[in-house]
Scaffold this motif. Structure first.
Motif, PDB file in Angstrom:
ATOM      1  N   ALA A  69       0.838  -1.200   0.000  1.00 54.38           N
ATOM      2  CA  ALA A  69       0.000   0.000   0.000  1.00 54.38           C
ATOM      3  C   ALA A  69       0.870   1.247   0.000  1.00 54.38           C
ATOM      4  CB  ALA A  69      -0.913   0.002   1.219  1.00 54.38           C
ATOM      5  N   GLY A  70       0.366   2.309  -0.603  1.00 53.65           N
ATOM      6  CA  GLY A  70       1.097   3.568  -0.633  1.00 53.65           C
ATOM      7  C   GLY A  70       1.132   4.238   0.730  1.00 53.65           C
ATOM      8  N   LYS A  71       2.026   5.209   0.863  1.00 49.90           N
ATOM      9  CA  LYS A  71       2.090   6.000   2.087  1.00 49.90           C
ATOM     10  C   LYS A  71       0.887   6.940   2.142  1.00 49.90           C
ATOM     11  CE  LYS A  71       6.102   4.218   3.118  1.00 49.90           C
ATOM     12  NZ  LYS A  71       6.228   3.237   4.223  1.00 49.90           N
ATOM     13  N   GLY A  72       0.725   7.591   3.289  1.00 46.51           N
ATOM     14  CA  GLY A  72      -0.377   8.523   3.421  1.00 46.51           C
ATOM     15  C   GLY A  72      -0.200   9.730   2.510  1.00 46.51           C
ATOM     16  N   GLY A  73      -1.108   9.892   1.550  1.00 46.59           N
ATOM     17  CA  GLY A  73      -1.067  11.052   0.668  1.00 46.59           C
ATOM     18  C   GLY A  73      -1.762  12.235   1.315  1.00 46.59           C
ATOM     19  N   ASP A  74      -3.027  12.038   1.693  1.00 45.15           N
ATOM     20  CA  ASP A  74      -3.762  13.027   2.481  1.00 45.15           C
ATOM     21  C   ASP A  74      -3.660  12.567   3.922  1.00 45.15           C
ATOM     22  OD1 ASP A  74      -5.493  14.801   3.632  1.00 45.15           O
ATOM     23  OD2 ASP A  74      -7.294  14.020   2.666  1.00 45.15           O
ATOM     24  N   ALA A  75      -2.659  13.063   4.624  1.00 43.87           N
ATOM     25  CA  ALA A  75      -2.360  12.571   5.972  1.00 43.87           C
ATOM     26  C   ALA A  75      -2.104  13.711   6.948  1.00 43.87           C
ATOM     27  CB  ALA A  75      -1.143  11.647   5.930  1.00 43.87           C
ATOM     28  N   GLY A  76      -2.675  14.878   6.655  1.00 45.27           N
ATOM     29  CA  GLY A  76      -2.454  16.043   7.493  1.00 45.27           C
ATOM     30  C   GLY A  76      -3.353  16.086   8.709  1.00 45.27           C
ATOM     31  N   PRO A  77      -3.279  17.197   9.473  1.00 47.98           N
ATOM     32  CA  PRO A  77      -4.112  17.348  10.671  1.00 47.98           C
ATOM     33  C   PRO A  77      -5.585  17.101  10.374  1.00 47.98           C
ATOM     34  CG  PRO A  77      -2.490  19.108  10.558  1.00 47.98           C
ATOM     35  CD  PRO A  77      -2.390  18.359   9.254  1.00 47.98           C
ATOM     36  N   GLY A  78      -6.223  16.396  11.283  1.00 47.71           N
ATOM     37  CA  GLY A  78      -7.627  16.047  11.128  1.00 47.71           C
ATOM     38  C   GLY A  78      -7.855  14.662  10.568  1.00 47.71           C
ATOM     39  N   THR A  79      -6.810  14.058   9.964  1.00 48.30           N
ATOM     40  CA  THR A  79      -6.971  12.725   9.389  1.00 48.30           C
ATOM     41  C   THR A  79      -6.614  11.646  10.402  1.00 48.30           C
ATOM     42  OG1 THR A  79      -4.692  12.563   8.552  1.00 48.30           O
ATOM     43  CG2 THR A  79      -6.329  13.638   7.128  1.00 48.30           C
ATOM     44  N   ASP A  80      -7.067  10.442  10.090  1.00 52.79           N
ATOM     45  CA  ASP A  80      -6.721   9.300  10.937  1.00 52.79           C
ATOM     46  C   ASP A  80      -5.211   9.024  10.896  1.00 52.79           C
ATOM     47  OD1 ASP A  80      -6.954   8.526   8.256  1.00 52.79           O
ATOM     48  OD2 ASP A  80      -8.331   6.868   8.639  1.00 52.79           O
ATOM     49  N   PHE A  81      -4.585   9.207   9.734  1.00 50.80           N
ATOM     50  CA  PHE A  81      -3.138   9.018   9.622  1.00 50.80           C
ATOM     51  C   PHE A  81      -2.389   9.931  10.604  1.00 50.80           C
ATOM     52  CE2 PHE A  81      -4.422   7.516   5.400  1.00 50.80           C
ATOM     53  CZ  PHE A  81      -3.588   6.428   5.206  1.00 50.80           C
ATOM     54  N   HIS A  82      -2.771  11.197  10.636  1.00 54.59           N
ATOM     55  CA  HIS A  82      -2.069  12.172  11.464  1.00 54.59           C
ATOM     56  C   HIS A  82      -2.251  11.862  12.943  1.00 54.59           C
ATOM     57  CE1 HIS A  82      -1.300  16.157  13.349  1.00 54.59           C
ATOM     58  NE2 HIS A  82      -0.398  16.252  12.376  1.00 54.59           N
ATOM     59  N   ALA A  83      -3.467  11.479  13.331  1.00 58.10           N
ATOM     60  CA  ALA A  83      -3.741  11.207  14.741  1.00 58.10           C
ATOM     61  C   ALA A  83      -2.855  10.086  15.283  1.00 58.10           C
ATOM     62  CB  ALA A  83      -5.208  10.854  14.928  1.00 58.10           C
ATOM     63  N   VAL A  84      -2.809   8.962  14.578  1.00 60.61           N
ATOM     64  CA  VAL A  84      -2.027   7.836  15.100  1.00 60.61           C
ATOM     65  C   VAL A  84      -0.532   8.129  15.049  1.00 60.61           C
ATOM     66  CG1 VAL A  84      -3.798   6.119  14.597  1.00 60.61           C
ATOM     67  CG2 VAL A  84      -2.044   6.597  12.885  1.00 60.61           C
ATOM     68  N   ALA A  85      -0.099   8.930  14.068  1.00 60.03           N
ATOM     69  CA  ALA A  85       1.310   9.303  14.001  1.00 60.03           C
ATOM     70  C   ALA A  85       1.708  10.158  15.200  1.00 60.03           C
ATOM     71  CB  ALA A  85       1.597  10.065  12.712  1.00 60.03           C
ATOM     72  N   GLN A  86       0.740  10.884  15.774  1.00 55.67           N
ATOM     73  CA  GLN A  86       0.990  11.705  16.957  1.00 55.67           C
ATOM     74  C   GLN A  86       0.737  10.952  18.259  1.00 55.67           C
ATOM     75  OE1 GLN A  86       2.225  14.929  16.651  1.00 55.67           O
ATOM     76  NE2 GLN A  86       2.387  14.315  14.500  1.00 55.67           N
ATOM     77  N   GLY A  87       0.432   9.652  18.152  1.00 58.09           N
ATOM     78  CA  GLY A  87       0.246   8.841  19.347  1.00 58.09           C
ATOM     79  C   GLY A  87      -1.173   8.790  19.874  1.00 58.09           C
ATOM     80  N   TYR A  88      -2.149   9.298  19.098  1.00 56.53           N
ATOM     81  CA  TYR A  88      -3.541   9.306  19.525  1.00 56.53           C
ATOM     82  C   TYR A  88      -4.316   8.130  18.944  1.00 56.53           C
ATOM     83  CZ  TYR A  88      -2.926  14.137  21.138  1.00 56.53           C
ATOM     84  OH  TYR A  88      -2.505  15.262  21.799  1.00 56.53           O
ATOM     85  N   VAL A  89      -5.321   7.692  19.679  1.00 55.30           N
ATOM     86  CA  VAL A  89      -6.289   6.752  19.137  1.00 55.30           C
ATOM     87  C   VAL A  89      -7.189   7.523  18.175  1.00 55.30           C
ATOM     88  CG1 VAL A  89      -8.224   5.220  19.661  1.00 55.30           C
ATOM     89  CG2 VAL A  89      -6.267   5.352  21.231  1.00 55.30           C
ATOM     90  N   SER A  90      -7.339   7.011  16.963  1.00 60.55           N
ATOM     91  CA  SER A  90      -8.173   7.642  15.951  1.00 60.55           C
ATOM     92  C   SER A  90      -9.574   7.042  15.992  1.00 60.55           C
ATOM     93  CB  SER A  90      -7.555   7.445  14.561  1.00 60.55           C
ATOM     94  OG  SER A  90      -8.452   7.828  13.554  1.00 60.55           O
ATOM     95  N   LEU A  91     -10.579   7.909  16.122  1.00 62.16           N
ATOM     96  CA  LEU A  91     -11.981   7.507  16.123  1.00 62.16           C
ATOM     97  C   LEU A  91     -12.644   8.132  14.905  1.00 62.16           C
ATOM     98  CD1 LEU A  91     -12.872   8.213  19.880  1.00 62.16           C
ATOM     99  CD2 LEU A  91     -12.075   6.058  18.890  1.00 62.16           C
ATOM    100  N   THR A  92     -13.014   7.302  13.931  1.00 62.83           N
ATOM    101  CA  THR A  92     -13.576   7.814  12.689  1.00 62.83           C
ATOM    102  C   THR A  92     -14.968   7.243  12.452  1.00 62.83           C
ATOM    103  OG1 THR A  92     -11.335   7.820  11.745  1.00 62.83           O
ATOM    104  CG2 THR A  92     -13.170   8.148  10.219  1.00 62.83           C
ATOM    105  N   PRO A  93     -15.994   8.101  12.385  1.00 65.17           N
ATOM    106  CA  PRO A  93     -17.323   7.602  12.016  1.00 65.17           C
ATOM    107  C   PRO A  93     -17.346   7.320  10.518  1.00 65.17           C
ATOM    108  CG  PRO A  93     -17.383   9.987  12.263  1.00 65.17           C
ATOM    109  CD  PRO A  93     -15.981   9.555  12.618  1.00 65.17           C
ATOM    110  N   VAL A  94     -17.782   6.139  10.155  1.00 63.62           N
ATOM    111  CA  VAL A  94     -17.809   5.732   8.750  1.00 63.62           C
ATOM    112  C   VAL A  94     -19.252   5.462   8.352  1.00 63.62           C
ATOM    113  CG1 VAL A  94     -17.073   4.000   7.079  1.00 63.62           C
ATOM    114  CG2 VAL A  94     -15.489   4.764   8.861  1.00 63.62           C
TER     115      VAL A  94
END
Length: 256
Positions: free
Chosen positions: A203-228
């Protein structure tokens, strides 16, 4: 509380065992999972053959089918009692951004939602440490919340947990799905009989991975909660699409 547990990594996955151990004191748990790894199975449902259910000494049940098969059969046939919710995981790798399109972990949760049950998909963003107990503790905290979570119809909660000890979690962040860059190229190989075969590229790396995304949250050590939301309609495009469609020729006009 009566909870159905499933996954896509298979009935013997350490993540599933950790989830069961972390939640078993909450109520009545039933485990129905694939008999082997079905990562990437998405929402596939087996319709061309009957399915076999096997009960293991642990009390877990396995099915020779997909994650969706497991949840569908568990809710619609294996047990006379109804469930309060479905929890799918703990996946051994991330399910961030575009991953949810392919994910059997997310598919098991969405099948529960299709059948009218609140559902959570949980994944460990693995760094090789395998802190499944951290992810199990996160799920337990979510289930024990004093305020019941309601996401609305046809929605699930997608949870991604950093692969760290509990004490190192930075907290929780509500996020949107990011997206990945293009996947790496397929990897050719030659089988023992001399025929060319291919592995699907990583899989590719995070393209859209800035603040507010699930990628950014886990990279900062946070649990990501995303309503789908399972409704995949692009509602914002309906008006422009109608305008475009109105410009098409009349299907009954001008023909012989």
């Amino acid at each position: 509380m009566r909870i159905l547990l499933s996954n896509d990594d298979g009935v013997h996955s350490p993540g599933l065992v950790a989830l069961y151990e972390g939640l078993k004191s909450l109520g009545n748990l039933e485990v129905v999972a694939p008999d082997r790894d079905h990562s990437g199975a998405s929402n596939a449902l087996t319709l061309n053959r009957p399915l076999t259910v096997e009960e293991h000494p642990s009390g877990f049940r396995s099915i020779d089918g997909t994650p969706t098969d497991c949840v569908h059969l568990a809710v619609n046939g294996l047990f006379p009692e109804s469930f309060d919710r479905v929890v799918s995981g703990i996946n051994t790798h991330a399910n961030l951004g575009d991953d949810i399109i392919y994910s059997g972990t997310v598919a098991a949760a969405t099948e529960g939602r299709h059948l009218g049950l609140p559902a959570i998909a949980v994944s460990l963003v693995s760094e090789g440490q395998n802190h499944f107990e951290t992810a199990a503790r996160v799920v337990r905290m979510l289930l024990e919340s004093e305020r019941p979570l309601s996401l609305g119809p046809r929605s699930i909660l997608n949870v991604n947990v950093p692969d760290v000890p509990w004490e190192e979690l930075a907290g929780f962040r509500v996020t949107r799905l990011g997206n990945r860059e293009r996947a790496e190229s397929a990897v050719p190989m030659t089988c023992p009989r001399g025929k060319e075969r291919y592995w699907i590229g990583a899989a590719g790396k995070g393209g859209d991975a800035g603040p507010g995304t699930d990628f950014h949250a886990v990279a900062q050590g946070y649990v990501s909660l995303t309503p789908v939301h399972i409704d995949m309609t692009r509602h914002e495009a309906l008006v422009s699409l109608r305008t475009w469609a109105d410009s098409l020729p009349d299907v009954h006009g001008g023909g012989v």
